[in-house]
Design a protein around this motif. Structure first.
Motif, PDB file in Angstrom:
ATOM      1  N   ARG A 125      50.175  24.788  31.413  1.00  0.00           N
ATOM      2  CA  ARG A 125      49.909  26.180  31.777  1.00  0.00           C
ATOM      3  C   ARG A 125      48.398  26.328  31.840  1.00  0.00           C
ATOM      4  O   ARG A 125      47.684  25.871  30.945  1.00  0.00           O
ATOM      5  N   VAL A 126      47.906  26.971  32.897  1.00  0.00           N
ATOM      6  CA  VAL A 126      46.473  27.207  33.035  1.00  0.00           C
ATOM      7  C   VAL A 126      46.255  28.699  33.269  1.00  0.00           C
ATOM      8  O   VAL A 126      46.938  29.327  34.083  1.00  0.00           O
ATOM      9  N   ASP A 127      45.294  29.261  32.520  1.00  0.00           N
ATOM     10  CA  ASP A 127      44.905  30.662  32.661  1.00  0.00           C
ATOM     11  C   ASP A 127      43.422  30.703  33.010  1.00  0.00           C
ATOM     12  O   ASP A 127      42.615  30.021  32.369  1.00  0.00           O
ATOM     13  N   VAL A 128      43.078  31.494  34.017  1.00  0.00           N
ATOM     14  CA  VAL A 128      41.695  31.598  34.477  1.00  0.00           C
ATOM     15  C   VAL A 128      41.293  33.066  34.471  1.00  0.00           C
ATOM     16  O   VAL A 128      42.061  33.940  34.879  1.00  0.00           O
ATOM     17  N   GLU A 129      40.074  33.307  33.998  1.00  0.00           N
ATOM     18  CA  GLU A 129      39.506  34.652  34.020  1.00  0.00           C
ATOM     19  C   GLU A 129      38.080  34.529  34.538  1.00  0.00           C
ATOM     20  O   GLU A 129      37.328  33.667  34.089  1.00  0.00           O
ATOM     21  N   VAL A 130      37.713  35.375  35.499  1.00  0.00           N
ATOM     22  CA  VAL A 130      36.360  35.348  36.044  1.00  0.00           C
ATOM     23  C   VAL A 130      35.768  36.750  36.012  1.00  0.00           C
ATOM     24  O   VAL A 130      36.482  37.750  36.170  1.00  0.00           O
ATOM     25  N   LEU A 131      34.460  36.810  35.801  1.00  0.00           N
ATOM     26  CA  LEU A 131      33.713  38.056  35.910  1.00  0.00           C
ATOM     27  C   LEU A 131      32.904  37.992  37.190  1.00  0.00           C
ATOM     28  O   LEU A 131      32.268  36.974  37.489  1.00  0.00           O
ATOM     29  N   ALA A 132      32.937  39.084  37.937  1.00  0.00           N
ATOM     30  CA  ALA A 132      32.212  39.152  39.199  1.00  0.00           C
ATOM     31  C   ALA A 132      31.932  40.613  39.526  1.00  0.00           C
ATOM     32  O   ALA A 132      32.602  41.513  39.013  1.00  0.00           O
ATOM     33  N   ASP A 133      30.966  40.815  40.402  1.00  0.00           N
ATOM     34  CA  ASP A 133      30.678  42.169  40.873  1.00  0.00           C
ATOM     35  C   ASP A 133      31.735  42.526  41.921  1.00  0.00           C
ATOM     36  O   ASP A 133      31.740  41.973  43.016  1.00  0.00           O
ATOM     37  N   LEU A 134      32.629  43.418  41.566  1.00  0.00           N
ATOM     38  CA  LEU A 134      33.734  43.804  42.454  1.00  0.00           C
ATOM     39  C   LEU A 134      33.507  45.162  43.128  1.00  0.00           C
ATOM     40  O   LEU A 134      34.393  45.668  43.815  1.00  0.00           O
ATOM     41  N   LYS A 135      32.326  45.720  42.944  1.00  0.00           N
ATOM     42  CA  LYS A 135      32.046  47.056  43.496  1.00  0.00           C
ATOM     43  C   LYS A 135      32.176  47.081  45.021  1.00  0.00           C
ATOM     44  O   LYS A 135      32.836  47.945  45.575  1.00  0.00           O
ATOM     45  N   LYS A 136      31.555  46.108  45.687  1.00  0.00           N
ATOM     46  CA  LYS A 136      31.597  46.074  47.155  1.00  0.00           C
ATOM     47  C   LYS A 136      33.037  45.969  47.654  1.00  0.00           C
ATOM     48  O   LYS A 136      33.439  46.670  48.574  1.00  0.00           O
ATOM     49  N   ALA A 137      33.827  45.094  47.038  1.00  0.00           N
ATOM     50  CA  ALA A 137      35.225  44.915  47.447  1.00  0.00           C
ATOM     51  C   ALA A 137      36.035  46.177  47.210  1.00  0.00           C
ATOM     52  O   ALA A 137      36.940  46.502  47.988  1.00  0.00           O
ATOM     53  N   SER A 138      35.726  46.908  46.137  1.00  0.00           N
ATOM     54  CA  SER A 138      36.484  48.125  45.836  1.00  0.00           C
ATOM     55  C   SER A 138      36.250  49.205  46.889  1.00  0.00           C
ATOM     56  O   SER A 138      37.084  50.078  47.088  1.00  0.00           O
ATOM     57  N   ILE A 139      35.131  49.107  47.597  1.00  0.00           N
ATOM     58  CA  ILE A 139      34.818  50.069  48.653  1.00  0.00           C
ATOM     59  C   ILE A 139      35.253  49.545  50.018  1.00  0.00           C
ATOM     60  O   ILE A 139      35.854  50.260  50.809  1.00  0.00           O
ATOM     61  N   SER A 140      34.974  48.271  50.287  1.00  0.00           N
ATOM     62  CA  SER A 140      35.203  47.712  51.630  1.00  0.00           C
ATOM     63  C   SER A 140      36.655  47.362  51.926  1.00  0.00           C
ATOM     64  O   SER A 140      37.050  47.312  53.081  1.00  0.00           O
ATOM     65  N   ASP A 141      37.436  47.056  50.879  1.00  0.00           N
ATOM     66  CA  ASP A 141      38.819  46.597  51.058  1.00  0.00           C
ATOM     67  C   ASP A 141      38.866  45.304  51.882  1.00  0.00           C
ATOM     68  O   ASP A 141      39.784  45.076  52.648  1.00  0.00           O
ATOM     69  N   ASP A 142      37.842  44.459  51.691  1.00  0.00           N
ATOM     70  CA  ASP A 142      37.707  43.219  52.458  1.00  0.00           C
ATOM     71  C   ASP A 142      37.774  42.021  51.505  1.00  0.00           C
ATOM     72  O   ASP A 142      37.003  41.947  50.545  1.00  0.00           O
ATOM     73  N   LEU A 143      38.671  41.092  51.780  1.00  0.00           N
ATOM     74  CA  LEU A 143      38.841  39.903  50.953  1.00  0.00           C
ATOM     75  C   LEU A 143      37.547  39.097  50.811  1.00  0.00           C
ATOM     76  O   LEU A 143      37.295  38.489  49.773  1.00  0.00           O
ATOM     77  N   ASN A 144      36.702  39.111  51.828  1.00  0.00           N
ATOM     78  CA  ASN A 144      35.446  38.367  51.781  1.00  0.00           C
ATOM     79  C   ASN A 144      34.467  38.911  50.747  1.00  0.00           C
ATOM     80  O   ASN A 144      33.494  38.241  50.417  1.00  0.00           O
ATOM     81  N   ASP A 145      34.713  40.102  50.238  1.00  0.00           N
ATOM     82  CA  ASP A 145      33.814  40.728  49.272  1.00  0.00           C
ATOM     83  C   ASP A 145      34.268  40.569  47.828  1.00  0.00           C
ATOM     84  O   ASP A 145      33.682  41.162  46.929  1.00  0.00           O
ATOM     85  N   THR A 146      35.307  39.774  47.606  1.00  0.00           N
ATOM     86  CA  THR A 146      35.829  39.607  46.255  1.00  0.00           C
ATOM     87  C   THR A 146      36.041  38.123  45.947  1.00  0.00           C
ATOM     88  O   THR A 146      35.690  37.256  46.746  1.00  0.00           O
TER      89      THR A 146
END
Length: 118
Positions: A29-50
């Motif tokens: 079993r593998v669990d992954v957690e990442v921290l990233a700036d998701l602000k742009k993606a939350s506005i753009s709704d674009d997969l390339n921004d997340t």
């Protein structure tokens, strides 16, 4: 800043120091957690921004397919690839668990956890 988790990625792999482990394999079993700036993606709704969790799953499966003696080694390879291929990730954490390890005891799983910061 935001957090993306990909939990309970199940794979069958051939890791371990015992000869039988590299021949017979085990469930992992593998669990992954990442921290990233998701602000742009939350506005753009674009997969390339997340951070694409499909890519994270793909990285995990590819790295788990490479035999290693130590789970720490596998986890480090996964972390290195995530930071290399996901430019917006500032911190990545991975937990690799061997289900029902062959250690002469009634143990559900053994796990290692590593973090890597950009």
């Amino acid at each position: 800043m935001g957090k993306i988790k990909v939990s309970n990625i199940r794979v069958y792999a051939y890791h371990g120091c015992l000869r039988e482990e590299s021949i017979n394999g085990s469930d992992y079993r593998v669990d992954v957690e990442v921290l990233a700036d998701l602000k742009k993606a939350s506005i753009s709704d674009d997969l390339n921004d997340t951070v694409d969790y499909v890519l994270i799953n793909h990285i995990v499966k590819q790295e788990m397919a490479i035999k290693s003696k130590l789970l720490e080694h596998v986890a480090k390879r996964i972390l290195d690839r995530i930071l290399k291929e996901c430019e917006t990730v500032s911190l990545a954490e991975v937990t690799v668990s061997k289900i029902n390890p062959p250690i002469n005891g009634d143990v559900e799983m053994v796990s290692i956890n590593l973090q890597l910061t950009r």
